[in-house]
Design a protein around this motif. Sequence first.
Motif, PDB file in Angstrom:
ATOM      1  N   GLU A  28      36.731 -92.674  45.526  1.00 28.98           N
ATOM      2  CA  GLU A  28      36.188 -92.552  44.166  1.00 28.98           C
ATOM      3  C   GLU A  28      35.834 -91.095  43.879  1.00 28.98           C
ATOM      4  O   GLU A  28      34.799 -90.775  43.290  1.00 28.98           O
ATOM      5  CB  GLU A  28      34.983 -93.486  43.966  1.00 28.98           C
ATOM      6  N   ASN A  29      36.740 -90.204  44.313  1.00 31.57           N
ATOM      7  CA  ASN A  29      36.474 -88.769  44.221  1.00 31.57           C
ATOM      8  C   ASN A  29      36.924 -88.172  42.887  1.00 31.57           C
ATOM      9  O   ASN A  29      37.854 -88.672  42.255  1.00 31.57           O
ATOM     10  CB  ASN A  29      37.168 -88.039  45.375  1.00 31.57           C
ATOM     11  N   ILE A  86      27.862 -99.026  35.594  1.00 30.86           N
ATOM     12  CA  ILE A  86      27.843 -98.361  34.283  1.00 30.86           C
ATOM     13  C   ILE A  86      27.861 -99.419  33.187  1.00 30.86           C
ATOM     14  O   ILE A  86      28.636-100.379  33.256  1.00 30.86           O
ATOM     15  CB  ILE A  86      29.058 -97.410  34.148  1.00 30.86           C
ATOM     16  N   ILE A  87      26.988 -99.256  32.177  1.00 35.13           N
ATOM     17  CA  ILE A  87      27.010-100.186  31.037  1.00 35.13           C
ATOM     18  C   ILE A  87      27.900 -99.605  29.938  1.00 35.13           C
ATOM     19  O   ILE A  87      28.766-100.262  29.403  1.00 35.13           O
ATOM     20  CB  ILE A  87      25.598-100.383  30.431  1.00 35.13           C
ATOM     21  N   THR A 144      30.166 -87.519  33.448  1.00 41.63           N
ATOM     22  CA  THR A 144      31.584 -87.380  33.761  1.00 41.63           C
ATOM     23  C   THR A 144      31.736 -86.984  35.232  1.00 41.63           C
ATOM     24  O   THR A 144      32.657 -87.420  35.909  1.00 41.63           O
ATOM     25  CB  THR A 144      32.185 -86.261  32.882  1.00 41.63           C
ATOM     26  N   SER A 145      30.814 -86.135  35.675  1.00 41.29           N
ATOM     27  CA  SER A 145      30.839 -85.679  37.071  1.00 41.29           C
ATOM     28  C   SER A 145      29.405 -85.740  37.588  1.00 41.29           C
ATOM     29  O   SER A 145      28.740 -86.740  37.366  1.00 41.29           O
ATOM     30  CB  SER A 145      31.419 -84.277  37.134  1.00 41.29           C
ATOM     31  N   THR A 146      28.916 -84.662  38.233  1.00 39.06           N
ATOM     32  CA  THR A 146      27.504 -84.651  38.654  1.00 39.06           C
ATOM     33  C   THR A 146      26.700 -83.783  37.717  1.00 39.06           C
ATOM     34  O   THR A 146      27.126 -82.667  37.399  1.00 39.06           O
ATOM     35  CB  THR A 146      27.351 -84.051  40.071  1.00 39.06           C
ATOM     36  N   ASP A 199      33.569 -94.428  40.221  1.00 39.68           N
ATOM     37  CA  ASP A 199      34.483 -95.060  39.265  1.00 39.68           C
ATOM     38  C   ASP A 199      33.736 -95.867  38.191  1.00 39.68           C
ATOM     39  O   ASP A 199      33.776 -95.528  37.016  1.00 39.68           O
ATOM     40  CB  ASP A 199      35.494 -95.954  39.998  1.00 39.68           C
ATOM     41  N   ASN A 200      33.073 -96.949  38.629  1.00 38.51           N
ATOM     42  CA  ASN A 200      32.368 -97.798  37.658  1.00 38.51           C
ATOM     43  C   ASN A 200      30.873 -97.830  37.895  1.00 38.51           C
ATOM     44  O   ASN A 200      30.184 -98.743  37.469  1.00 38.51           O
ATOM     45  CB  ASN A 200      32.901 -99.247  37.754  1.00 38.51           C
ATOM     46  N   ARG A 201      30.393 -96.851  38.668  1.00 34.48           N
ATOM     47  CA  ARG A 201      28.965 -96.824  39.038  1.00 34.48           C
ATOM     48  C   ARG A 201      28.424 -95.420  38.838  1.00 34.48           C
ATOM     49  O   ARG A 201      29.192 -94.456  38.838  1.00 34.48           O
ATOM     50  CB  ARG A 201      28.794 -97.176  40.530  1.00 34.48           C
TER      51      ARG A 201
END
Length: 417
Positions: free
Chosen positions: A131-132, A282-283, A290-292, A306-308
């Motif tokens: 998930e990079n 993620i809701i 988008t990143s950190t 990805d979805n978290r």
Amino acid sequence: MNIIILGAGVVGTTQAYYLAKKGYKVTVFERHEGPALDTSYGNAGQISPGYATPWAAPGIPLKAIKWMLEEHAPLAIRPTADLNQYKFMWNMFLNCTSSKYAVNKSRLVRLSEYSRDCLVQLRKDTDIYYENRSLGTTQVLRTAKQMEAIKADIEILEKFNVPYEVLDQDGILKVEPGLKESVHKLAGALRLPGDETGDCFLFTNRLADIAKGMGVEFKFGQNIEDILVEHNKVTGIKANGVVHTADIFVDCLGTYTPFLLKKIGIKAPIYPLKGYSLTAPIIDETSAPTSTILDETYKIAITRFDNRIRIGGMAEISGYNLNLNPKRRKTLEFVTNDLYPGGGDLPKAEFWTGLRPKTPDSTPIIGGTEYTNFFINAGHGTLGWTQSCGSGAYLSDIIAGNKPEIDTEGLDISRYK
Ligand SMILES: Cc1cc2nc3c(=O)[nH]c(=O)nc-3n(C[C@H](O)[C@H](O)[C@H](O)COP(=O)(O)OP(=O)(O)OC[C@H]3O[C@@H](n4cnc5c(N)ncnc54)[C@H](O)[C@@H]3O)c2cc1C
């Protein structure tokens, strides 16, 4: 030549991969039933060479006193009866001068930049997916004072040719549009486009599978109880009551390094710096990072998988305890709601804590010891995920008798003598 690695966190597993790549026969001993079930399990997910910063910094002692009175402080100290806690804090205090900070920061940047490059190469060599993302870090600053303070970091980034950008509010929204509700609270940001993100647990498990394919043997459920020595050599380790021998041994026990090393007379000044994370589904995509993003005020990172999202941070100097303090969860939730309201499903989040293996100067200990066949790769503190690949590649070169690709200055345990 047989090598035994002690510990299968991200550091031990990458060490195994790089040694196997050089043709060694590697066996990894780990007390848990799989890789990355200790500190490498739930970290904030940042590969952050650009943000490779020592915790011991000028101004931190005064801030630490102020933080004691704050509800959402990034650092908390809980006194214990362990003398090592006070030794660690005193030595960390001694590293808070501008000159020590500059030396420590430059060591961290040197290793972390190299490590990110090694990770990029490892991806090319193995096709690993965890998930990079390679979309950088945005360090968000809430005050003019923080904007001023980053000038010292920028000088070091320039010295090491690390790319960076200083962003205003419009610039922040271009890279992190999910901050639309909160950008008015920010004075600006330092963006580090070369930084990356990814799930360290996934990476470690997938790399362990790749390493197995290269002949590495993982022995799980093995509690290492002792290290056996004869003169200036290590002859074996005792795990679950059984002695295992090898030609070379590498300690990758992270926070637990001092206990076993003490038995053979090596003082490794590693102490736990406890941190916490939340992992939430993620809701709403448009309100998620988008990143950190790294909130400098609370020293909390919010990272996109990805979805978290993973929200990680906090530092407690409170000994070897893994209790989940509900106050810390509140702080992680507070910062998430403050920056990304509606981004993550916080009631459904997994709450986790881990003990960062911290040295007083924030630099890991990588290299040989007084025992000719015993090496240490531990003490990566807040940057173990970032520095794992570089540390593994670097120490593999040393073990193989090759010249490492980065300067060795200040990385091994001799700097404490
Ligand atoms: C909240 C939090 C957020 C973080 N965020 C980031 C981040 O964004 N980026 C980053 O780069 N780093 C981050 N870190 C730091 C990073 O997670 C650590 O530096 C890294 O995981 C350390 O890896 P390790 O392999 O050295 O230790 P570990 O993962 O702890 O591995 C050591 C292994 O040794 C085993 N072991 C110990 N004693 C024994 C024994 N006697 N017998 C057998 N096995 C034993 C343990 O079970 C463990 O599996 C964060 C840490 C925390 C807590």
